[in-house]
Every structure is written in structure tokens, then in C-alpha cells.
Motif scaffolding. Sequence first.
Motif, mmCIF file in Angstrom:
data_model
loop_
_atom_site.group_PDB
_atom_site.id
_atom_site.type_symbol
_atom_site.label_atom_id
_atom_site.label_comp_id
_atom_site.label_asym_id
_atom_site.label_seq_id
_atom_site.Cartn_x
_atom_site.Cartn_y
_atom_site.Cartn_z
ATOM 1 N N GLY A 122 12.405 11.958 7.162
ATOM 2 C CA GLY A 122 13.275 12.814 6.360
ATOM 3 C C GLY A 122 14.498 12.125 5.793
ATOM 4 O O GLY A 122 15.344 12.761 5.175
ATOM 5 N N TRP B 178 0.480 9.108 5.552
ATOM 6 C CA TRP B 178 -0.878 8.621 5.805
ATOM 7 C C TRP B 178 -0.898 7.383 6.701
ATOM 8 O O TRP B 178 -1.966 6.862 7.044
ATOM 9 N N ILE C 122 0.864 -1.190 0.000
ATOM 10 C CA ILE C 122 0.000 0.000 0.000
ATOM 11 C C ILE C 122 0.895 1.234 0.000
ATOM 12 O O ILE C 122 1.585 1.513 0.977
ATOM 13 N N GLY C 123 0.882 1.967 -1.107
ATOM 14 C CA GLY C 123 1.701 3.179 -1.227
ATOM 15 C C GLY C 123 2.894 2.952 -2.125
ATOM 16 O O GLY C 123 3.726 2.093 -1.862
ATOM 17 N N VAL D 93 7.147 15.961 5.598
ATOM 18 C CA VAL D 93 8.122 14.960 6.035
ATOM 19 C C VAL D 93 7.492 14.198 7.198
ATOM 20 O O VAL D 93 7.186 14.786 8.235
ATOM 21 N N CYS E 59 -5.734 4.265 -6.943
ATOM 22 C CA CYS E 59 -6.373 3.122 -6.269
ATOM 23 C C CYS E 59 -5.987 3.134 -4.789
ATOM 24 O O CYS E 59 -4.958 2.573 -4.387
ATOM 25 N N GLY F 160 7.556 1.703 -0.845
ATOM 26 C CA GLY F 160 6.642 0.696 -1.380
ATOM 27 C C GLY F 160 7.158 0.112 -2.683
ATOM 28 O O GLY F 160 7.062 -1.108 -2.919
ATOM 29 N N ARG G 239 24.630 10.012 9.642
ATOM 30 C CA ARG G 239 23.486 9.153 9.961
ATOM 31 C C ARG G 239 23.547 8.678 11.408
ATOM 32 O O ARG G 239 24.605 8.347 11.916
HETATM 33 C C1 LIG Z 1 11.598 18.493 1.201
HETATM 34 C C2 LIG Z 1 12.091 17.092 1.514
HETATM 35 C C3 LIG Z 1 13.444 16.811 1.407
HETATM 36 C C4 LIG Z 1 13.907 15.506 1.671
HETATM 37 N N1 LIG Z 1 15.211 15.192 1.404
HETATM 38 C C5 LIG Z 1 15.638 13.905 1.525
HETATM 39 C C6 LIG Z 1 16.941 13.512 1.112
HETATM 40 O O1 LIG Z 1 17.702 14.306 0.566
HETATM 41 N N2 LIG Z 1 17.330 12.230 1.322
HETATM 42 C C7 LIG Z 1 16.490 11.312 1.906
HETATM 43 O O2 LIG Z 1 16.911 10.176 2.112
HETATM 44 N N3 LIG Z 1 15.233 11.637 2.240
HETATM 45 C C8 LIG Z 1 14.773 12.903 2.056
HETATM 46 N N4 LIG Z 1 13.491 13.244 2.374
HETATM 47 C C9 LIG Z 1 12.617 12.215 2.944
HETATM 48 C C10 LIG Z 1 12.137 11.243 1.886
HETATM 49 O O3 LIG Z 1 11.603 11.929 0.783
HETATM 50 C C11 LIG Z 1 11.091 10.318 2.506
HETATM 51 O O4 LIG Z 1 11.564 9.776 3.723
HETATM 52 C C12 LIG Z 1 10.745 9.167 1.575
HETATM 53 O O5 LIG Z 1 10.442 9.644 0.289
HETATM 54 C C13 LIG Z 1 9.575 8.396 2.165
HETATM 55 O O6 LIG Z 1 9.148 7.469 1.202
HETATM 56 P P1 LIG Z 1 7.782 6.712 1.418
HETATM 57 O O7 LIG Z 1 7.651 5.786 0.287
HETATM 58 O O8 LIG Z 1 7.747 6.184 2.814
HETATM 59 O O9 LIG Z 1 6.667 7.856 1.398
HETATM 60 P P2 LIG Z 1 6.000 8.660 0.194
HETATM 61 O O10 LIG Z 1 6.949 8.980 -0.867
HETATM 62 O O11 LIG Z 1 5.278 9.804 0.821
HETATM 63 O O12 LIG Z 1 4.983 7.622 -0.412
HETATM 64 C C14 LIG Z 1 3.850 7.164 0.264
HETATM 65 C C15 LIG Z 1 2.814 6.871 -0.799
HETATM 66 O O13 LIG Z 1 1.748 6.148 -0.230
HETATM 67 C C16 LIG Z 1 0.557 6.554 -0.867
HETATM 68 N N5 LIG Z 1 -0.548 6.154 0.011
HETATM 69 C C17 LIG Z 1 -0.738 6.507 1.298
HETATM 70 N N6 LIG Z 1 -1.797 5.864 1.806
HETATM 71 C C18 LIG Z 1 -2.280 5.090 0.823
HETATM 72 C C19 LIG Z 1 -3.383 4.188 0.740
HETATM 73 N N7 LIG Z 1 -4.163 3.954 1.794
HETATM 74 N N8 LIG Z 1 -3.629 3.572 -0.436
HETATM 75 C C20 LIG Z 1 -2.821 3.792 -1.518
HETATM 76 N N9 LIG Z 1 -1.770 4.638 -1.480
HETATM 77 C C21 LIG Z 1 -1.504 5.270 -0.327
HETATM 78 C C22 LIG Z 1 0.747 8.046 -1.041
HETATM 79 O O14 LIG Z 1 -0.111 8.570 -2.048
HETATM 80 C C23 LIG Z 1 2.210 8.124 -1.407
HETATM 81 O O15 LIG Z 1 2.421 8.129 -2.797
HETATM 82 C C24 LIG Z 1 12.990 14.520 2.122
HETATM 83 C C25 LIG Z 1 11.630 14.820 2.233
HETATM 84 C C26 LIG Z 1 11.167 16.093 1.904
HETATM 85 C C27 LIG Z 1 9.694 16.367 1.968
#
Ligand SMILES: Cc1cc2nc3c(=O)[nH]c(=O)nc-3n(C[C@H](O)[C@H](O)[C@H](O)COP(=O)(O)OP(=O)(O)OC[C@H]3O[C@@H](n4cnc5c(N)ncnc54)[C@H](O)[C@@H]3O)c2cc1C
Length: 441
Positions: free
Chosen positions: A396, A217, A23-24, A369, A183, A29, A68
Amino acid sequence: MPAPLTQIETSAKLPHTADAVIIGAGIIGAFTAYYLAKRGMKVALVEKGRVGAEQSSRNWGWCRQQNRDARELPMATKSLDLWERFAVETGENTGFRRCGLLYLSDSEEELAGWARWRDYARTVGVTTHMLSANEATERGRVTRRRWRGGVFSPSDGIADPANAAPAVARALLKLGGTVHQGCAARGIEIAGGAVSGVVTEKGTIRTQIAILAGGAWASSFCRQIGVRFPQASVRQSILAVASNGNALPDVLYTSGVSLTRRGDGGHTLAISGRGRVDPTPQLLRFSMQFLPMFLRRWRNLAPGGMEGVRSGHEGMSRWRLDRPTPMERMRILDPLVDAGQVKLTYARAVKLIPELDGCAISAAWSGYVDSTPDGVPGIGEIPGIRGFVLAAGFSGHGFGIGPGAGHLVADIVTGDAPIVDPAPYHPNRFANSTWGKVADF
Ligand SMILES: Cc1cc2nc3c(=O)[nH]c(=O)nc-3n(C[C@H](O)[C@H](O)[C@H](O)COP(=O)(O)OP(=O)(O)OC[C@H]3O[C@@H](n4cnc5c(N)ncnc54)[C@H](O)[C@@H]3O)c2cc1C
């Protein structure tokens, strides 16, 4: 303009069954699904909006070991290798390369902190070089000024946020996995203490494994099934500039402003850690858990507004599985840009690197973040719900460690030897009211 993002095609039909549903489709994901599919599992990756459209395309792109926290360093090191290996084994381009990361400073305190980290990193085999004033000034010559010191981490690198998650999703499709955009997963079905299905807005997928990689989320999703996952988010606003043909470094960190080369040749400009805290019902709920984190970072944080409530990711409502949920109202979390911060960032960047003057701002965006109270992600099976695995709260740092985190989730699911010790990430710790040590960087 929003953050640039490569679009990918969606799989036409939702499967009735899958070995695992992820999911995601952020970087976590996508890599999780990829590593599971590589092991022969039939996986479906469901995404309420578009692949990579939330945090995973809105970040700087840094893939670093430098600074880190000890709990995450092993995963960061493995991830750097996995980024490289992914390109070789799939032919897909995430934009990853080990260009090294350069940090410059005039603060004795900051330099001392980096030196302490260098001493620690040596004990676990990670090499990083402290720079004398002359070395820092030479490496940072684009700033045309003298620096007190710096640090250079030669084995770290960057990947391209606009392309990375889509590239991994494409690799998944080639392996026979399916990707379903637009979805939302509304919830999971549980029978006899174990996952029996994932209910999406387009139908239910029967499965025994549901992996929640829902970024910001995740906590509200968990609450629907009685799982407590303390999570809070900070809104950060950053911008991209187009190249003006001048030679600029790939990456440079200073406490005032940082820059990172993008896949299209332009640069991302940002102020590290700077953000707004938008009050939400969820933030109030977990405020005590986050006190140490906010106290530690308060200098960079400012109060926000109603943006968090409008976005709906931290609401307290209960969702019905047969009705649209807040996730379907907010397909892509695209919060209001802090115009003041964008202006300040650009002004500081041009002051730091005069060659940036005249680079047109090509995009500005913000992202939430998502963080845990100790700044370390929650990865692992939720006790009491067999087959429900959490992978969220990347605080982050999740982009750079995306491959390692995805690999670890796949290891947990398949029972293979874990790529790193999973203990520091276990979501068990969130059940207690005790606060873990807040990650240093
Ligand atoms: C400005 C900024 C700068 C950053 N810089 C860095 C960096 O330089 N280096 C680094 O390592 N990290 C960095 N980060 C952090 C990094 O971007 C995140 O930690 C990482 O992208 C998280 O990935 P994720 O897949 O967990 O979340 P996300 O990329 O947020 O993906 C989660 C996905 O789940 C989907 N979703 C949620 N609930 C549901 C559901 N119920 N059904 C279907 N889909 C769902 C959402 O639509 C979304 O697409 C930064 C973040 C920001 C905002």
C-alpha cells in the motif's frame, strides 16, 4: 468506469537477449528499468497487460514521508527528490509536485500518534508540523467546521497515477529500452543456480538478470520456482469525481474519508485502509504469517467473496511454460468494485466538504493492495538463484517510493552504492517463520 490510464505504445519486437528483463510494468518495474537503462544496460520490460494498469494507476497518488515506518522513511525521502529529478532529466510529466499533505483529526489518540512520529522524524531530519486546533481549523476551512488538531507535512506531495508509470516507460523507450505489453512472463530458466532466461508467452529472452516486479502476482510466480514469498492482498474500492469548478484542496486526510487532486483536475475520494479480504488458496497458505497484520487492521477490513479466486492471482496451480498461464487469462487485475463502499465514501466526502456536492462521479474502481506480513516490501536477490531479484509486496506504499525502490533495485543489480540501506527489505526474512514488526502506518 475503470481507473483512468494513459496508454503507451509497445515495442514491436521481443529481443533475443537482454542485460536485464524486468517482469511487470507497474511503477516499480518501470522505474527499475529506467534506472538500469540510464546506466547503459540493455533492458526489456515485459508486462502481461498494459503499463501501469494494476495498482499503479489505482492508487491515491500520495508520495509521503508522513507517518512512514522507520524502515521505509529513508526511501520515501530519497524518492521525493527522485520524482523531481526524473521530471527535470526526462521532460516527462508524472504529475509530481510537493503540495504538502494535510491531516485533520478530532481524536486525541490519533493526534498523539502523529506527534510521536513528528518527534521521531525530527531525529532523521524530516520536518512536519503539528497543528493546533486553530491552525487545523484554518487550514481545513473548506470543511466549515472546527478540528481538534492536525499535521501538515510541507515537503511531501502527490503524483498522478494515471500518468506516472506510462511517463517512466516512455522515458525508458527514449533511452533505448524496450517495453512489451500483452506479454506475460511465464517463468524463468535457471542453469547452474543462476538465471539464464525469461520465458514469455511470445518467446524466451536470454538474460542473466530477471527482476520480478509483478505486484500482486509475485508470490504465485515465485512458487513456480520453489521460492516462498508470503504475500496477501486486500481489495480496496475508491472513486474519482470530476471538478465542479469549486476551489477544493489538493489533499486532505481524515480518518473518515480523504481526497486527492488528480491530474485532470478532478479528485480521488477514498477511505484509508478500508478494504475486503477475499479468501484464496494463497491466503490460507500464509494465514499464520498474516495474523498479526490482520489483527492490527481488522477494524477496517471486512470479509470479501470469491473475487480473489476468480482473479487467479493467488491460486496454487503449477504453470507449464508452454501453455497459457493464469496471468494470460487475467491480463489486468480489475476486481469487482464494492458498491457499498463507494456509496459510503461519496456520502462521507460530501458531508466533510459540502463544496463536493454536485461533483459527478467520473469513475469507480478497485485494486488489490499486495502486502507482506510486516508491511515492508521485499527487495533483493533471492538466495540460491543468482540474478533473480524480487521487488514486490509494497503493502500500500509503493507508488510514492517507486523511484527510490527502482533505484535501489538498479543499485543491487549493478553493484553500485545503494541509495538506501537495503537490509530492511531483504527477502531473506520471509524464509523464517518469525514475524517482523508490522509497519505502523
Ligand atoms: C486503492 C489504492 C490506493 C493506494 N494509495 C497509495 C498511495 O496513495 N501512495 C502510495 O505510495 N501507494 C499507494 N497504493 C499502493 C501502490 O499503488 C502500490 O504499492 C504500487 O503501485 C505497487 O507497484 P508495483 O509496480 O509493485 O505493482 P503493480 O502496479 O500492481 O504492477 C505490477 C505489474 O506486474 C504485471 N505482472 C505481474 N506478473 C507478471 C508477469 N508474470 N509477466 C508480466 N507482467 C506481470 C501486472 O500486470 C502489473 O501491471 C495504493 C494502492 C491501492 C490499490
